[in-house]
Design a protein around this motif. Structure first.
Motif, short mmCIF file in Angstrom:
data_model
loop_
_atom_site.label_atom_id
_atom_site.label_comp_id
_atom_site.label_asym_id
_atom_site.label_seq_id
_atom_site.Cartn_x
_atom_site.Cartn_y
_atom_site.Cartn_z
N THR A 268 11.57 0.94 1.57
CA THR A 268 11.09 2.14 0.87
C THR A 268 9.60 2.33 1.13
OG1 THR A 268 12.73 1.83 -0.87
CG2 THR A 268 10.85 3.27 -1.36
N ILE A 269 9.21 3.51 1.56
CA ILE A 269 7.81 3.82 1.85
C ILE A 269 7.24 4.64 0.71
CG2 ILE A 269 6.23 4.99 3.42
CD1 ILE A 269 8.22 4.48 5.67
N GLU A 270 6.30 4.06 -0.03
CA GLU A 270 5.62 4.80 -1.09
C GLU A 270 4.69 5.81 -0.43
OE1 GLU A 270 4.96 5.82 -5.05
OE2 GLU A 270 6.44 4.45 -4.17
N THR A 271 4.88 7.08 -0.75
CA THR A 271 4.19 8.15 -0.02
C THR A 271 3.62 9.18 -0.99
OG1 THR A 271 5.86 7.89 1.72
CG2 THR A 271 4.46 9.83 1.84
N SER A 272 2.42 9.66 -0.70
CA SER A 272 1.83 10.70 -1.53
C SER A 272 2.52 12.03 -1.29
CB SER A 272 0.34 10.84 -1.20
OG SER A 272 0.18 11.37 0.10
N ASN B 164 -4.95 7.19 5.86
CA ASN B 164 -5.41 6.34 4.74
C ASN B 164 -4.20 5.67 4.10
OD1 ASN B 164 -7.38 9.13 3.93
ND2 ASN B 164 -8.27 7.24 4.74
N TYR B 165 -4.28 4.36 3.92
CA TYR B 165 -3.33 3.62 3.08
C TYR B 165 -4.06 3.24 1.80
CZ TYR B 165 -0.42 3.24 7.26
OH TYR B 165 0.34 3.52 8.36
N LEU B 166 -3.47 3.59 0.68
CA LEU B 166 -4.10 3.34 -0.62
C LEU B 166 -3.52 2.09 -1.25
CD1 LEU B 166 -5.91 4.36 -3.01
CD2 LEU B 166 -3.87 5.56 -3.84
N TYR B 167 -4.42 1.20 -1.68
CA TYR B 167 -4.02 -0.01 -2.40
C TYR B 167 -4.27 0.20 -3.89
CZ TYR B 167 -3.29 -2.81 1.81
OH TYR B 167 -2.80 -3.32 3.00
N ALA C 188 0.84 -1.21 0.00
CA ALA C 188 0.00 0.00 0.00
C ALA C 188 0.87 1.26 0.00
CB ALA C 188 -0.93 0.00 1.21
N GLU C 189 0.22 2.39 -0.29
CA GLU C 189 0.87 3.71 -0.27
C GLU C 189 0.37 4.49 0.93
OE1 GLU C 189 -0.59 7.59 -2.42
OE2 GLU C 189 0.64 6.45 -3.84
N LEU C 190 1.27 5.19 1.60
CA LEU C 190 0.89 6.12 2.66
C LEU C 190 0.24 7.33 1.98
CD1 LEU C 190 1.06 6.74 5.68
CD2 LEU C 190 3.38 7.57 5.31
N HIS C 191 -1.09 7.43 2.09
CA HIS C 191 -1.84 8.30 1.18
C HIS C 191 -2.25 9.64 1.77
CE1 HIS C 191 -4.33 9.32 -2.22
NE2 HIS C 191 -5.38 9.48 -1.43
#
Length: 432
Positions: A408-412, A388-391, A363-366
């Motif tokens: 690695t943290i995928e982040t908005s 919110n975590y976005l899938y 997921a992405e840290l949204h």
């Protein structure tokens, strides 16, 4: 050659030999019964012996249970010298016979005992409950961890994905199961039947749980889902008594707002990632109009982290304000963003357990929301903040690989900006 447990037990029950000790009449100690189960006697009457041992365990007090686990840990340990010698022989000769001997030597006897104990009906559930006791004793008896490793090894095998059954929990689900949903809800407490009904009955609400065939009335883990047209920014939006439900076909977003494990004895055996993936598949099949899958998640560790940051030269004052409940919303978001992106364990993974779970699933840290959970639990954990975590189904595999390999943290952009936002001025810097 595979043992025919069923035939042996059937014959044992049909042709009971005179004078043979059974059940409550068997005066042997629990360790003696375990030795018998591992012996030729266990080959013949394994079902009866396993039932007797499991029944006997239920009568033990805590000191006796601790003695039982010590017996498993020490007396049913693998023979390290035999293993080393067999490994050396196998390294030299590589014969099939030596390979079999090496495999046997590498397995502690307690693993075979646990397998044989798992024969009677209901035994799996009893062994899961037994591990709850073991986990309790581990706190003051860390040497028992060897036995716990073997419990986990076998439970992972018995509870692998091929055995799990996904079921939708609805208002029509039997009360005995609904009672367990109420009891095990760990994120947002279910206060009464009306509260439960609001989560299960409306057409835009769903709940799914994993079950195991050997424990048909015991949910292992469940997730609550809201079907919406907007990404939720507060839990009250989802659980409000006065909201207007929508038709499922109108929904474009599936919001996962609570995931709860039900079996403490299965701690360390992960079902959550499988559950989310299968629920996404089920919902996508039922409602093709869904195009966004997102969570509204707690941030359970942020206040503990903030308590250690109050002396930080840059953001200590903001940490104090969040803990005191006096910080402006932008500072709550900023400190939550710093926690999620910067607070790490020694292995480089995020300190927050919920973050590790969702980011590990790809997921992405949204987005972050201040004041999203005004409950006492929400305020004490995170000052009321939620995330919110976005899938994004097109990116989850890549995100997962990057997170596992490099943390690695995928982040908005929004969360990244919040983590570097200018904080409110220190109180002493405010003009008089």
């Amino acid at each position: 050659m595979q043992r025919n447990w069923f035939l042996g037990d059937l014959l044992d029950q049909l042709f009971e030999r005179p004078g043979k000790k059974r059940g409550k009449d068997d005066k042997r100690s629990i360790s003696e019964l375990c030795e018998a189960l591992l012996s030729a006697e266990g080959e013949v009457s394994g079902f009866a012996l396993a039932s007797t041992i499991l029944d006997r365990y239920q009568t033990l007090d805590d000191p006796e249970k601790l003695d039982f686990f010590a017996y498993l840990n020490d007396q049913l340990e693998l023979d390290a010298d035999l293993l080393s010698e067999t490994a050396r022989h196998y390294a030299e000769y590589r014969s099939v016979d030596l390979y079999k001997k090496l495999s046997e030597a590498a397995e502690p006897k307690r693993q075979e005992l646990l397998r044989r104990l798992n024969q009677p009906s209901g035994a799996t559930q009893e062994l899961v409950a037994t591990r709850v006791d073991l986990l309790r004793f581990l706190k003051s008896n860390p040497e028992l961890k060897r036995t716990d490793v073997d419990f986990v090894h076998l439970l992972r095998s018995w509870f692998n994905r091929g055995f799990l059954v996904l079921k939708q929990i609805s208002w029509d689900t039997p009360a005995r199961v609904l009672d367990k949903i109420v009891a095990h809800e760990a994120v947002h407490q279910i206060h009464d039947l009306d509260d439960l009904r609001r989560r299960l009955f409306p057409p835009d609400r769903r709940c799914f749980a994993f079950f195991h065939p050997s424990m048909p009335d015991e949910p292992l883990i469940f997730v609550e889902v809201a079907l919406t047209t907007e990404i939720p920014n507060a839990i009250d939006v989802l659980l409000s008594e006065v909201r207007e439900p929508i038709e499922p076909e109108q929904a474009t977003i599936a919001a996962f707002y609570s995931i709860s494990n039900c079996q403490r004895g299965l701690t360390g055996i992960s079902f959550g990632n499988l559950l989310i993936k299968q629920v996404v598949t089920e919902l996508s099949r039922e409602l093709p109009g869904l195009d966004t899958f997102v969570t509204l998640s707690p941030i359970p560790g942020v206040n503990r982290w903030l308590a250690g940051e109050t002396g930080h030269p840059e953001h200590g004052h903001a940490a104090e304000a969040v803990l005191a409940g006096t910080a402006p919303p932008q500072d709550v978001r900023a400190m939550a963003a710093r926690y999620l992106l910067l607070a790490k364990r020694e292995d480089g993974m995020p300190l927050d357990p919920v973050a590790r779970f969702h980011l590990g699933n790809g997921a992405e840290l949204h987005e972050l929301h201040a004041g999203a959970d005004p409950s006492q639990n929400g305020r004490s954990q995170s000052g009321g903040a939620m995330v919110n975590y976005l899938y994004d189904l097109k990116k989850t595999e890549r995100n997962h690989e990057e997170f596992v390999a490099h943390a690695t943290i995928e982040t908005s952009r929004s969360v990244r900006a919040a983590s570097t936002a200018v904080l409110a001025a220190r109180p002493e810097e405010n003009p008089a």
